[in-house]
Design a protein around this motif. Structure first.
Motif, short mmCIF file in Angstrom:
data_model
loop_
_atom_site.label_atom_id
_atom_site.label_comp_id
_atom_site.label_asym_id
_atom_site.label_seq_id
_atom_site.Cartn_x
_atom_site.Cartn_y
_atom_site.Cartn_z
N HIS A 11 28.76 15.90 67.29
CA HIS A 11 27.74 14.93 66.87
C HIS A 11 28.45 13.81 66.12
O HIS A 11 28.66 13.89 64.91
N SER A 12 28.83 12.77 66.84
CA SER A 12 29.56 11.64 66.27
C SER A 12 28.63 10.44 66.22
O SER A 12 28.18 9.95 67.26
N LEU A 13 28.36 9.94 65.00
CA LEU A 13 27.30 8.95 64.80
C LEU A 13 27.82 7.78 63.98
O LEU A 13 28.46 7.97 62.94
N LEU A 14 27.55 6.55 64.42
CA LEU A 14 27.89 5.37 63.64
C LEU A 14 26.95 5.26 62.44
O LEU A 14 25.73 5.36 62.59
N THR A 52 30.75 -0.13 58.56
CA THR A 52 30.28 0.89 59.50
C THR A 52 31.42 1.80 59.94
O THR A 52 32.49 1.34 60.33
N ALA A 53 31.18 3.12 59.84
CA ALA A 53 32.17 4.12 60.22
C ALA A 53 31.57 5.08 61.24
O ALA A 53 30.36 5.10 61.47
N LEU A 54 32.44 5.89 61.85
CA LEU A 54 31.98 6.92 62.77
C LEU A 54 31.97 8.25 62.03
O LEU A 54 33.02 8.75 61.62
N GLU A 55 30.77 8.80 61.81
CA GLU A 55 30.64 10.10 61.15
C GLU A 55 30.85 11.20 62.18
O GLU A 55 30.18 11.24 63.21
N ILE A 56 31.78 12.09 61.89
CA ILE A 56 32.16 13.17 62.81
C ILE A 56 31.71 14.49 62.20
O ILE A 56 31.96 14.75 61.02
N ALA A 57 31.04 15.33 62.97
CA ALA A 57 30.50 16.58 62.46
C ALA A 57 31.03 17.78 63.24
O ALA A 57 30.92 17.81 64.47
N LEU A 58 31.64 18.70 62.52
CA LEU A 58 32.05 20.03 62.99
C LEU A 58 33.17 20.00 64.04
O LEU A 58 34.16 20.70 63.89
N SER A 59 33.02 19.22 65.07
CA SER A 59 34.04 19.11 66.12
C SER A 59 34.09 17.66 66.57
O SER A 59 33.06 17.08 66.93
N GLY A 60 35.30 17.07 66.55
CA GLY A 60 35.41 15.63 66.73
C GLY A 60 35.60 15.17 68.16
O GLY A 60 35.74 15.97 69.10
N PRO A 61 35.62 13.85 68.34
CA PRO A 61 35.73 13.25 69.68
C PRO A 61 37.18 13.08 70.12
O PRO A 61 38.12 13.27 69.35
N GLN A 62 37.33 12.70 71.39
CA GLN A 62 38.60 12.24 71.92
C GLN A 62 38.41 10.78 72.32
O GLN A 62 37.49 10.45 73.07
N GLY A 109 34.30 22.69 55.35
CA GLY A 109 33.55 21.46 55.38
C GLY A 109 32.92 21.22 56.73
O GLY A 109 33.00 22.03 57.66
N MET A 110 32.30 20.05 56.85
CA MET A 110 31.48 19.77 58.04
C MET A 110 31.69 18.39 58.61
O MET A 110 31.64 18.19 59.82
N ARG A 111 31.94 17.37 57.74
CA ARG A 111 31.95 15.98 58.21
C ARG A 111 33.13 15.19 57.68
O ARG A 111 33.63 15.44 56.59
N ALA A 112 33.55 14.20 58.50
CA ALA A 112 34.57 13.23 58.10
C ALA A 112 34.21 11.88 58.72
O ALA A 112 33.34 11.80 59.60
N TYR A 113 34.92 10.83 58.28
CA TYR A 113 34.57 9.46 58.68
C TYR A 113 35.78 8.73 59.23
O TYR A 113 36.83 8.68 58.60
N ALA A 133 21.17 7.47 67.55
CA ALA A 133 21.64 8.50 68.46
C ALA A 133 23.16 8.54 68.41
O ALA A 133 23.81 7.52 68.14
N PRO A 134 23.77 9.70 68.66
CA PRO A 134 25.24 9.79 68.64
C PRO A 134 25.88 9.06 69.81
O PRO A 134 25.21 8.71 70.78
N ILE A 135 27.18 8.82 69.69
CA ILE A 135 27.91 8.18 70.78
C ILE A 135 27.97 9.12 71.98
O ILE A 135 27.78 10.32 71.86
N ALA A 136 28.23 8.54 73.15
CA ALA A 136 28.30 9.31 74.38
C ALA A 136 29.58 8.96 75.13
O ALA A 136 30.19 7.91 74.90
N SER A 137 29.99 9.85 76.02
CA SER A 137 31.19 9.60 76.83
C SER A 137 31.04 8.28 77.58
O SER A 137 29.98 7.97 78.13
N GLY A 138 32.12 7.49 77.56
CA GLY A 138 32.11 6.19 78.21
C GLY A 138 31.72 5.05 77.31
O GLY A 138 31.92 3.88 77.67
N ASN A 139 31.13 5.36 76.15
CA ASN A 139 30.77 4.30 75.20
C ASN A 139 32.03 3.63 74.66
O ASN A 139 33.05 4.29 74.46
#
Length: 313
Positions: A11-14, A52-62, A109-113, A133-139
């Motif tokens: 769940h990665s959210l701006l 504005t940052a990207l909030e990353i929860a539990l498992s992050g993006p690539q 912990g749970m979240r990072a930015y 809404a969270p970011i999606a693949s291809g965004n």
């Protein structure tokens, strides 16, 4: 475009500071769940005020860089790699075009930015860039400051490797000892049989999110009937019909009909953002004076660290 989302993570959210002036419209505050971590992550890339940052929860993006980009990550100690190279916490990273930033999981912990100079470009909705809404693949993720502002320091401050020195909320959560949250009595506390908080241990259930934390513990016994719906706020602890507690988060609703037995003090709100599923916690009553003192101390400590980081750049 600068960063292409190959995988969005759990769940990665701006996010930004949120919408504190829109609660009269029935909108939650929103914004970064751990405000201190968000501000520190911004300070690492020279953003003052924070952006504005990207909030990353539990498992992050690539994320794959399509052109050179500067980023930093702060909060829970996520595993971070650029291609196949491990990156330590608190480091400002220069991503070259074609490189892939891989943010894995975190042991506590749970979240990072994830921040970048000038912040990430995002549309404003009611005065805030916090996404719905969270970011999606291809965004695409596009920094506001391109080309890269120079000079860029990619070394990290040795002292901030110790999260505890920053009062990092993630460092106060463990997988064994219960996390301690301080509370004030709520307006409906008298509707419950005598509760000895220090003798109770709760666990965060998987049915928790930015709206709030659902807790599991010995049911609380209520001695009164129903109430009318009333205003609620982040930190409010409500008790459901089955005697279990819910702690509202920054995306929590503005009106609720469950009784309000207590309220987490504002100095501990960032801790709420770092509590993960099955995390054990205890609630400790404090006085209003203690709550004010704790908030003042945390605010001053954060201000001191932000000044130290800014002065080092």
């Amino acid at each position: 475009m600068t960063l292409e989302v190959l995988h969005p993570g759990a769940h990665s959210l701006l996010v930004d500071a949120g919408r504190p002036h829109s609660r009269s419209l029935g909108l939650p505050i929103g914004g970064a769940a751990d405000q201190a971590a968000w501000k520190i992550a911004n300070a690492l890339v020279g953003n003052s005020p924070p952006q504005t940052a990207l909030e990353i929860a539990l498992s992050g993006p690539q994320l794959r860089a399509t052109q050179d980009c500067v980023v930093a990550l702060w909060g829970a100690p996520f595993d971070v790699r650029i291609d196949d190279t491990d990156i330590p916490a608190g480091r400002v990273m220069l991503l070259r075009a074609g490189q892939v930033l891989k943010i894995g999981g975190t042991p506590i912990g749970m979240r990072a930015y994830l921040t970048t100079p000038g912040g990430w470009i995002a549309p404003k909705i009611l005065g805030s860039t916090s996404a719905l809404a969270p970011i999606a693949s291809g965004n695409p993720l596009t920094p506001a400051n391109l080309p890269i502002p120079l000079p860029i320091r990619t070394n990290y401050l040795p002292e901030i490797q110790s999260a505890r020195l920053l009062g990092n909320a993630a460092s106060q959560t463990t997988n064994s000892a219960p996390t301690q949250l301080r509370i004030l009595p709520g307006p409906h506390a008298q509707q419950f049989a005598d509760v000895i908080w220090n003798e109770r241990i709760f666990h965060v259930t998987p049915a928790s999110n930015r709206m709030g934390l659902r807790l599991r513990g010995d049911p609380l016994r209520r001695t009164h009937g129903e109430i009318l719906s009333e205003p609620v706020a982040p930190g409010t602890i409500q008790v459901t019909h089955d005697g279990q507690c819910i702690i509202l988060g920054r995306d929590g609703q503005t009106i609720g009909g469950y009784p309000k037995i207590a309220h987490v003090i504002q100095a501990d709100w960032d801790l709420l953002a770092q509590l993960r599923p099955e995390q054990a916690l205890q609630l400790h009553p404090v006085s209003a004076a203690d709550a004010h003192t704790a908030l003042a101390a945390r605010t001053q400590s954060l201000a001191d660290w932000l000044a130290r980081i800014n002065a080092s750049q």
